[in-house]
Design an enzyme around this catalytic site. Sequence first.
Site, mmCIF file in Angstrom:
data_model
loop_
_atom_site.group_PDB
_atom_site.id
_atom_site.type_symbol
_atom_site.label_atom_id
_atom_site.label_comp_id
_atom_site.label_asym_id
_atom_site.label_seq_id
_atom_site.Cartn_x
_atom_site.Cartn_y
_atom_site.Cartn_z
ATOM 1 N N SER A 18 -14.604 1.742 0.726
ATOM 2 C CA SER A 18 -12.768 2.346 -0.150
ATOM 3 C C SER A 18 -12.802 3.827 -0.459
ATOM 4 C CB SER A 18 -12.951 1.222 -0.585
ATOM 5 O OG SER A 18 -13.665 1.754 -2.292
ATOM 6 N N LYS A 19 -10.945 4.155 -1.034
ATOM 7 C CA LYS A 19 -11.385 5.064 -1.674
ATOM 8 C C LYS A 19 -12.062 5.902 -2.827
ATOM 9 C CE LYS A 19 -6.297 5.961 -0.994
ATOM 10 N NZ LYS A 19 -4.916 5.336 -1.670
#
Length: 484
Positions: free
Chosen positions: A247-248
């Site tokens: 994920s980010k």
Amino acid sequence: MPLPDPLRVRFAPSPTGYLHVGGARTALFNWLLARRYGGAFLLRIEDTDRARSTDESTRAIFTGLNWLGLDWDEDVTHQGANIERHRADAERLRAAGAADRCFCTADELAERRRDAESRGEAFRYDRRCDRLTSDDVASRVASGVPHVLRVRVPDGDTAWDDLVHGTISFPNKDVDDFVVLRSDGTPIYNLAVVSDDIAMGVTLVMRGDDHISNTPKQILIYRALGAPLPVFAHLPMIHGSDGKKLSKRHGATAVGDYAALGIMPEAMINFLALLGWSPGDDREVLSRDELIALFSEQGLLAAASVFDPAKLEWMNGQHLMRAPIARVVELVSPGLVEAGLATGDWLDANADWLRTLVEQLRTRARTIVDLVEQARPFFGSDVELDPDAVARQWKDRDAVRDVLRAANEQLASLDSWEPDVLEQTLRALAEARGVGAGKIMQPLRVALTGRAASPGMFDVLMLLGRDRTLHRINRALDHLVAHA
Ligand code: GLU
């Protein structure tokens, strides 16, 4: 398991954001399989979710695929343009007795769900609308009572032989009668996917593991429509280095971000190819053509893979070193122009010099951005002095001034500016002063490049040429006098 013939695969992104690395990996594997075996690689934009889909995201997908060099065959399919067919397929399901109208409202269903949960049971649709008489149904339809279309999930199990995971089987009792058409007549995702895959003649569906739970529903739709099943292949998730879903939090996840960070597309596809596939030996650095030649369904891995940005950077360095020099020049040039170091015309006019510069720098750089940064001192007449380099290499200012003056004198007196002449001159100077060559080269390097690290001194002298070399030494002497 033999691959289907004809082999028709597709990448079916939902345009609700950027092209992320997971999507790019799915696209790449489909593309590689098609290119390896002479199949067709199709692109379908799944834009039925009008509220979330944007043209900008669609463009980002095209841009990302183009950048990676993943070209698709045939026209792009836009799912949203096929709603009439989706509806017709829903109607076929109903006509075949595989789906039925359901008039239960969202509130009623929510209440029944609450009841089931309060009894500690999993909610299942109770098929109460099946008990309506056909007259009742007809009159409700005639008077426009809103209703959805639900698939009646038969008893038994739904299983398939997954290309990655082997046999996967779901008991149908765990699959609730699912809606395929909403009350406003719009298709639900699983119907749209199957309807489009059938219409596009897709014979192998390769996508992320997160779609495994959709697959039994989709298989039931295929069967009810009397269509042959494609082969399914579910690719394992990509994790961050902490073992959690990428994920980010783990850093850049958009393909475009890696382009901006100076990663080469050939390195990106090499890196992505190894997330869930292995060539069967320990080779890691593979060109696009090698990937195509080696890719096969047998090398698909079932375990999650780890996205390690440091490894991507390393791999990029490898590709920078191996790529034809013209390719690296092509990738670096826009960055040089963007950094304001030169115009495109100037670079064209100085193509030989630029090739040499890139040749010198590429072994020292990991990314294109890095390479542009390292190229900076070689443009313009003056150079910016890095204070750290000055502090370290010009500590004894008097001695440095002496050395630079002497070097200036020697270099200015040369009639020819060739590497061996330059080398002899500077080595002779070191000898005459009774010092090691480093005592000359290090201060000179700072004067010429502003930095403590650069390509070899004679390469630097050749790249700068006589006039700029002498100019920069004089500017360094001015600086030393001013800051004495
Ligand atoms: N649109 C889906 C997604 O972006 C993929 C659907 C499919 O591959 O079947 O996850």
